[in-house]
Design an enzyme around this catalytic site. Structure first.
Site, PDB file in Angstrom:
ATOM      1  N   HIS A   1      45.156  41.448  42.940  1.00  0.00           N
ATOM      2  CA  HIS A   1      44.415  41.238  44.192  1.00  0.00           C
ATOM      3  C   HIS A   1      43.179  40.369  43.940  1.00  0.00           C
ATOM      4  O   HIS A   1      42.926  39.398  44.674  1.00  0.00           O
ATOM      5  CB  HIS A   1      44.015  42.604  44.769  1.00  0.00           C
ATOM      6  CG  HIS A   1      43.219  42.536  46.024  1.00  0.00           C
ATOM      7  ND1 HIS A   1      43.703  42.948  47.252  1.00  0.00           N
ATOM      8  CD2 HIS A   1      41.954  42.100  46.265  1.00  0.00           C
ATOM      9  CE1 HIS A   1      42.769  42.756  48.168  1.00  0.00           C
ATOM     10  NE2 HIS A   1      41.691  42.243  47.604  1.00  0.00           N
ATOM     11  N   GLU A   2      42.410  40.705  42.891  1.00  0.00           N
ATOM     12  CA  GLU A   2      41.177  39.948  42.610  1.00  0.00           C
ATOM     13  C   GLU A   2      41.498  38.539  42.115  1.00  0.00           C
ATOM     14  O   GLU A   2      40.817  37.571  42.477  1.00  0.00           O
ATOM     15  CB  GLU A   2      40.300  40.701  41.592  1.00  0.00           C
ATOM     16  CG  GLU A   2      39.856  42.094  42.022  1.00  0.00           C
ATOM     17  CD  GLU A   2      39.214  42.157  43.407  1.00  0.00           C
ATOM     18  OE1 GLU A   2      38.649  41.156  43.857  1.00  0.00           O
ATOM     19  OE2 GLU A   2      39.313  43.218  44.042  1.00  0.00           O
TER      20      GLU A   2
HETATM   21 NI    NI Z   1      39.796  41.701  48.326  1.00  0.00          NI
END
Ligand code: NI
Length: 181
Positions: free
Chosen positions: A142-143
């Site tokens: 996600h990051e």
């Molecule tokens: Ni985010």
């Protein structure tokens, strides 16, 4: 230092590929990391990327012991990850509910690889790599996506598995985490 405002989905900064960091252990970088941790904690997040506070560099911080946002997630060590690379160690993906500080109040059912190796640098320029699975692997993907100008709604397989937290509790019960086809 002050908590920074988090920019939200729709802001063009969130769709840019962030620039690599070339100088480590500078006062600016140390300050940025402090701001990121403070902002993440103040908003109850488990991770945050620099573009989310308007700084388009390849810097992300994450980690938590217990999370109210993800009560079932196992803890992830507090980490500073700069100029990351991610390698997928399996073709297996899992769907699970995910949110983002840039989409407050929303959740989506997102497929992620279950087993990855990631590497990068800390704020002092020290290289490290880790092999991880489960929620830790999801969080890093996600990051990492943030630094590539991608938000999780762009990863949804089905748009109707996306909505406001207070409206989707039934949907979340119906669609527990499961291997992705
Ligand atoms: Ni985010």
């Amino acid at each position: 230092m002050p908590v920074q405002p988090v920019i939200k989905m729709g802001n063009p900064l969130l769709y840019q590929v962030a620039k690599s960091v070339t100088e480590f252990n500078t006062p600016e970088l140390i300050q940025l990391i402090e701001d990121l941790f403070n902002t993440m904690r103040a908003t109850g997040g488990v991770g945050i990327a620099a573009p989310q506070i308007g700084v388009s560099y390849q810097v992300t911080v994450f980690g938590f012991e217990k999370s109210l946002r993800y009560p079932h997630a196992e803890s992830v060590p507090q980490t500073v990850l700069i100029n990351p690379t991610v390698e997928f160690l399996t073709s297996q993906m899992e769907d699970d509910w995910e949110g983002c500080l840039s989409t407050p109040g929303l959740r989506g059912f997102v497929p992620r690889y279950t087993h990855i190796r990631y590497s990068g640098y800390d704020q002092f320029g020290e290289f490290f790599q880790r092999e991880v699975q489960g929620f830790h692997a999801r969080l890093v993907q996600h990051e990492y996506d943030h630094l590539q100008g991608k938000l999780y709604p762009m990863r949804l397989k089905e748009l109707h598995h996306f909505g406001f937290e207070e409206e989707i509790s039934e949907l979340m019960k119906k669609h527990a985490p499961h291997p992705s086809e």
